[in-house]
Design an enzyme around this catalytic site. Structure first.
Site, mmCIF file in Angstrom:
data_model
loop_
_atom_site.group_PDB
_atom_site.id
_atom_site.type_symbol
_atom_site.label_atom_id
_atom_site.label_comp_id
_atom_site.label_asym_id
_atom_site.label_seq_id
_atom_site.Cartn_x
_atom_site.Cartn_y
_atom_site.Cartn_z
ATOM 1 N N GLY A 196 -45.794 68.832 21.553
ATOM 2 C CA GLY A 196 -46.679 67.774 22.018
ATOM 3 C C GLY A 196 -46.414 67.441 23.471
ATOM 4 O O GLY A 196 -46.178 68.329 24.288
ATOM 5 N N GLU A 218 -41.410 71.693 22.394
ATOM 6 C CA GLU A 218 -42.363 72.527 23.141
ATOM 7 C C GLU A 218 -43.389 71.572 23.715
ATOM 8 O O GLU A 218 -44.190 70.995 22.974
ATOM 9 C CB GLU A 218 -42.984 73.575 22.206
ATOM 10 N N CYS A 252 -51.356 74.584 24.989
ATOM 11 C CA CYS A 252 -50.198 74.276 25.824
ATOM 12 C C CYS A 252 -49.961 75.326 26.901
ATOM 13 O O CYS A 252 -49.391 75.021 27.952
ATOM 14 C CB CYS A 252 -48.954 74.120 24.959
#
Length: 504
Positions: A196, A218, A252
């Site tokens: 997140g 992460e 991401c």
């Protein structure tokens, strides 16, 4: 959004205790049982693919092709890899050979940490939950899964399917928002893995620190792209724009901003426009190939960024808050005078999850990657490094720590337990010096160690490498002459034996 599927707060400690008890039962000491549960994770997904596709269409407006690519394929790779290799991964290994210690049979064995808490994001809610689950099972851990409340249909599916496919004592799902997550974080876990943003990661890290719980984080980050004017501009534009529009940019590893020479900017913009028209001939708003932003709050945040920009919106920028959508995720183009300025900009910011560079010049690529820091360094491509077997995904600094996927994820959820077994006779020939008294009285004097014991003690310390000051001059030259003389001697032997040297 209905919260009727949220886990009752009073049930959360009970779930936690049930997982702890199941772990302590030793059921997952069996490698075959681990393999069975790993396979079941794969079939949980395989048997329900259409339901997950429909759930993500509801939660994110995501096209089926992106769900198969971003979530399904990566999970199946992890399932197959872990199923095939868990027996090998869990074997004990001999320690590096040492003449002083080999008789003690020193070994290392990966062992489970205990009960793992996996907190997943909304943007890849299947992969980011099931990949850690597979790695944790391979490591022999019980797992409590916390899906994102921002992808509620997927969360409901997990709550239904996990107890149907997996061991109901070892593996659990807790659903909920901030109150439920806060209650979860008050409990002691043996490892927490979270994907997140940095703000929430700090909250999780603080909660974990109270119990000295290790974490895997992460966190993404602003991933830059450095573009060389000598690159294949059409290829670069197509891949970069895909990386930024795939899943509506909610990835991401998505490229965040492009650094390119000012003189090349117009050329690149025209290439992006052409690619955009080929991706969405009727515009993104009416395209079934374009995902949607997850919530109105996220959409409003992105719209605010666009409204406040000091730059020029070249194309796109159409945002409809009422429909909970943004049509055209934001890709920043930052003109620079040269690659050195690009590197200065990158290095002035937190370390990103990935740095991308597009060029056909290897020297250009090496300059970018050798002078920056990131979790991944990827040339002429974006995003897909996470799907390459054997390449873990992980950040550095503000983009996180620890790794996802494959053997590296197994390592996250295990610790190395060391062992040795020292025979009694060793003390007589090697380790007797350690026992008091350290000083021995002889008829003539008091000595610190007998020659025999001092020899045993000194044998434990290897010789040091050459002193750097000595190595610079004479030592290096002597070594070089030794190699030359040795090569000459070999040449003589070969020639006298009837061999002929190759001609150059």
């Amino acid at each position: 959004m209905s919260t009727s599927f949220y886990t009752a707060l009073e049930e959360i400690p009970k779930i936690h205790q049930r997982a702890r008890d199941a772990y302590r039962s030793g059921k997952l000491k069996s490698i075959e049982y681990r393999r069975e549960q790993i396979a079941q994770v794969g079939y949980l997904l395989k048997d329900n693919e259409q339901r997950f596709i429909d759930a993500l269409r509801t939660d994110l407006g995501r096209p089926a092709q992106e769900t198969i690519f971003l979530d399904f394929a990566a999970v199946y790779i992890d399932v197959k890899t872990a199923y095939d290799n868990v027996a090998k991964w869990t074997r004990s290994e001999r320690a590096t050979f040492s003449l002083n210690f080999f008789v003690m049979s020193p070994r290392l064995r990966p062992e489970p940490k205990g009960v793992v808490l996996a907190i997943a994001p909304f943007n890849a809610p299947i992969f980011m939950l099931l990949a850690p689950l597979v790695g944790a099972i391979a490591g022999g851990n019980a797992v409590v899964l916390k899906p994102s409340e921002q992808s509620p249909e997927v969360a409901k599916l997990f709550a239904e399917l996990v107890p149907k496919y997996l061991d109901q004592d070892l593996f659990h799902v807790i659903n909920g928002g901030i109150p439920e997550t806060t209650r979860v974080l008050e409990l002691p876990w043996n490892h927490i893995i979270y994907t997140g943003n940095g703000r929430v990661a700090r909250i999780i890290s603080a909660a974990a620190a109270k119990h000295l719980t290790p974490t895997t984080l992460e966190l993404g980050g602003k991933n830059p792209v450095v573009v060389d004017p000598k690159c294949d501009v059409q290829l670069a534009a197509r891949r970069i724009l895909w990386g930024r529009t795939c899943n509506a940019g909610q990835v991401c590893l998505a490229p965040e901003y492009v650094l390119l020479p000012e003189s090349f900017q117009d050329t690149f913009v025209e290439a992006l426009k052409a690619v955009y028209r080929s991706f969405y001939p009727d515009g993104a708003k009416d395209s079934d190939s374009f995902c949607r932003i997850v919530t109105e709050a996220h959409t409003a945040r992105i719209k605010d960024l666009i409204d406040r920009t000091k730059g020029t919106v070249v194309f796109g920028g159409d945002v409809n808050i009422a429909e909970r959508e943004i049509f055209g995720p934001v890709l920043l183009l930052v003109p620079v005078k040269d690659v050195d300025e690009a590197l200065d900009i990158i290095n002035s910011k937190d370390h990103p999850l990935a740095i991308y560079a597009f060029s056909s010049d290897q020297a250009f690529l090496e300059k970018v990657f050798d002078n920056t820091e990131s979790g991944a360094a990827v040339a002429n491509e974006v995003v897909i490094s996470i799907g390459v077997p054997g390449l873990p995904m992980g950040g550095v600094g503000a983009s996180g720590h620890g790794y996802y996927t494959g053997k590296h994820m197994f390592d996250e959820f295990t610790h190395l337990r060391v062992s040795l077994n020292n025979p009694g006779w060793v003390d007589k020939i090697a380790f007797g010096f350690r026992f008091p008294p350290y000083k021995v009285r002889t008829p003539l004097r008091l000595i610190t160690l007998t020659p025999e014991k001092e020899k045993q003690l000194r044998a434990l310390s290897p010789s040091l490498p050459p002193r750097p000051s000595e190595k610079k001059h004479g030592a290096t030259m002597i070594g070089s002459w030794s190699v030359i003389l040795f090569a000459s001697a070999v040449s003589v032997v070969l020639l006298k034996s009837g061999w002929s040297l190759p001609t150059m």
